[in-house]
Design an enzyme around this catalytic site. Structure first.
Site: not given
Length: 377
Positions: A93, A310, A336, A305, A307, A267
């Site tokens: 940015d 998890c 997560h 989930c 991931c 974002d």
């Protein structure tokens, strides 16, 4: 151009766009969520873990890297990619939002913004030319023009003068950009909540033919419905052959409703920030792992989930870590939350391909516990 946008498909149900942004450091599948690595790191997790999560691009912050360690240090390191060991695309940015958030520590003029460092109070100055110098040194794939982000609410006359200054600054950014062959410069459409001013800003900036366009000055405290109204009037004014980026937006509902309105890139610090407080996003809605009811809950954060968190750790264990202020707990909730949003965007892209994004959105809202009167996270 340093980047190109490839439109793959338009959803027949919503008009959402499925596409690819081709950059010097790889392809970004869109619509995309970009994790925020403010100080050349996404807090608590490594670039290798981000790749495992399949983050196509991350965002870093020009203001913070200018303050510390300094853009010349990053230049000497070979640019931001080498400095932080990330070989996929990076967006930086302009520093404008951070500078303008220092409302009691800065002074705006036509030349630029004088402000004091939030670290030690040193007097500093960023102009459009300086913002380009810093970002050219950082070597990001996508740079942002230096802009003035008007607060909400703000008077019409103030916002009009602000957006006109932003347009003049955008011209100066274009003129001083030293690396257009390998760094794409995006302009930022401003105009507050006023449709005619958004139209003015969009028309002025698109006439300059930037490689991409962002919509700034939203998600600054206004109601979601007002943000969507601004998107409805602004997005159709942006070129269809270039990326469209909605800055600072990352709640699940806004990612869905923004994608439906034709946004390609998003974002937000939301997933990492709330993770540090023990708040997680799950398929059934928000889960605050600090709560006492999870002390002896040995199931995963989200049974739906897949991931790393998890798959390997229980709610009870993560709650213990968070309550004990252990960094590993924050790492687990961060992994997560980022997985959740990146997986959400994969599902958004799949739904666009199958012309069912509106159906997917409605199903998600139902299971996530969102409705028309409660659309925030």
């Amino acid at each position: 151009m340093a980047i190109t946008y490839e439109l793959i498909k338009t959803c027949k149900q919503t008009g959402a766009r499925l596409g690819r942004v081709h950059t010097p450091h790889g392809v970004i599948e869109t619509p995309a969520f970009m994790p925020v690595g403010t100080q050349a790191t996404v807090k608590t997790i490594s670039p290798e873990e981000l790749k495992t999560l399949d983050a196509h691009i991350i965002l870093s912050n020009t203001y913070h890297l200018f303050i510390r360690p300094g853009h010349e240090i990053v230049r000497q390191a070979g640019g931001l990619h080498k400095f932080m060991n990330w070989d996929r695309p990076i967006l930086t940015d302009s520093g404008g939002f951070q500078v303008f958030s220092l409302s009691n520590m800065r002074k705006i003029s036509e030349e630029g913004v004088e402000f004091r460092s939030h670290l030690n109070g040193d007097k500093l100055f960023i102009s459009p030319e300086k913002a380009m110098e810093i970002q050219n040194a950082l070597g990001s794939d996508i740079m942002m023009a230096f802009d003035e982000c008007a607060p909400y609410p703000a008077e019409y006359d103030y916002v009009k003068k602000s957006l006109e200054r932003t347009t003049r600054w955008a011209e100066r950014c274009l003129a001083s950009h030293a690396r257009p062959q390998d760094q794409a410069l995006f302009a930022i459409v401003q105009g507050g909540m006023y449709e005619d001013l958004r139209r003015q800003s969009a028309l002025e900036l698109t006439s300059m033919d930037f490689p991409g366009y962002a919509i700034g000055g939203l998600s600054v405290g206004e109601p979601k419905d007002l943000m969507y109204n601004v998107l409805d009037c602004t997005v159709p004014l942006l070129p269809t052959n270039k990326p469209r980026y909605l800055m600072g937006v990352g709640s699940p509902d806004a990612l869905l409703d923004g994608s439906i309105r034709g946004i390609d890139m998003f974002d937000c610090v939301l997933p990492t920030r709330i993770a540090r407080n023990g708040t997680t996003m799950t398929s059934q809605g928000r889960l605050v792992i600090r709560n006492a009811k999870f002390a002896d809950d040995f199931g995963p954060l989200d049974p739906e989930c897949s991931c790393y968190t998890c798959t390997n750790y229980s709610r009870a264990y993560i709650r213990h870590l968070i309550k004990a202020d252990e960094t590993f707990g924050i790492r687990l909730t961060t992994i997560h939350n980022l997985h959740f949003l990146l997986e959400l965007m994969r599902n958004v892209r799949k739904a666009i391909m199958e012309d069912r994004l509106l159906d997917f959105r409605n199903e998600f809202f139902e299971t996530y516990g969102l409705n028309e009167s409660n659309k925030g996270f």
